[in-house]
Design an enzyme around this catalytic site. Structure first.
Site, PDB file in Angstrom:
ATOM      1  N   HIS A  90       0.843  -1.205   0.000  1.00 32.97           N
ATOM      2  CA  HIS A  90       0.000   0.000   0.000  1.00 32.97           C
ATOM      3  C   HIS A  90       0.879   1.255   0.000  1.00 32.97           C
ATOM      4  CE1 HIS A  90      -3.536   2.477   1.622  1.00 32.97           C
ATOM      5  NE2 HIS A  90      -2.495   3.276   1.759  1.00 32.97           N
ATOM      6  N   GLU A  91       1.882   1.277   0.890  1.00 34.42           N
ATOM      7  CA  GLU A  91       2.727   2.477   0.986  1.00 34.42           C
ATOM      8  C   GLU A  91       3.545   2.693  -0.279  1.00 34.42           C
ATOM      9  OE1 GLU A  91       2.186   4.652   3.159  1.00 34.42           O
ATOM     10  OE2 GLU A  91       0.885   3.319   4.311  1.00 34.42           O
TER      11      GLU A  91
HETATM   12 ZN    ZN Z   1      -2.246   5.410   1.804  1.00 34.03          ZN
END
Ligand code: ZN
Length: 182
Positions: free
Chosen positions: A145-146
């Site tokens: 996600h990051e």
């Molecule tokens: Zn995010």
């Protein structure tokens, strides 16, 4: 303490491919300040991960810190504050795991996203040491996600079932009826 404003979905910086940092930049006072500010910002907003583009700095740097308990994601296996510079993520197996993701740049929403459940991340730290580290399960989802933020992607781009995108208040109502993490 310098809390920066987190930009939200719709801001063009979130859709850019961020540029890599050179070794001299990594050692610079500017990046040390950015990391310091991002740490303050992450703590102030109560998140578990933050990528530099979210504070309108289009560089390949992200941080993750997962407390063992008391986060907005419930009780989790902890991960100490880790800064990832110029990370490269590789899936180690094709099997996927789904989690309800949220994002400080998309406040108030949760969405069900399935991603490879075991990955390797190659990255540099602030002292230019190179690391190669494996992550599984929820941690694998968080790193993906990051690092998506560094390529201009948001978790909503990864949704495969739009009926599983919802407001947090509805999510919490649903979670009372079933496990929040399947
Ligand atoms: Zn995010």
């Amino acid at each position: 303490m310098a809390v920066r404003k987190i930009i939200r979905m719709g801001h063009p910086t979130l859709r850019k491919v961020a540029r890599p940092l050179s070794d001299s930049e990594i050692l610079s006072g500017e990046i040390a300040r950015l990391v310091h500010d991002m740490t303050d910002t992450l703590h102030d907003y109560g998140g578990i991960g933050l990528a530099a583009p979210q504070v309108d700095e289009s560089v390949r740097l992200a941080m993750i810190e997962i407390p063992s308990e008391g986060s907005r994601y419930g009780d989790l296996e902890s991960l100490e504050l880790t800064v990832f510079i110029n990370p490269v993520v590789s899936a180690l197996e094709s099997s996927r795991a789904g989690y309800w993701e949220g994002c400080l740049s998309i406040p108030g929403l949760r969405g069900w996203v399935e991603r490879p459940q075991r990955v390797r991340v190659d990255y540099k730290d602030l002292e230019l040491n190179e690391h190669s580290r494996e992550f599984e399960g929820f941690h694998a989802t968080v790193v993906q996600h990051e690092f998506d933020h560094l390529d201009g992607f948001l978790y909503v781009d990864r949704l495969t079932d739009m009926t599983r995108l919802m407001f947090e208040s509805e999510f919490e109502r649903l979670a009372k009826e079933q496990e929040s993490v399947d």
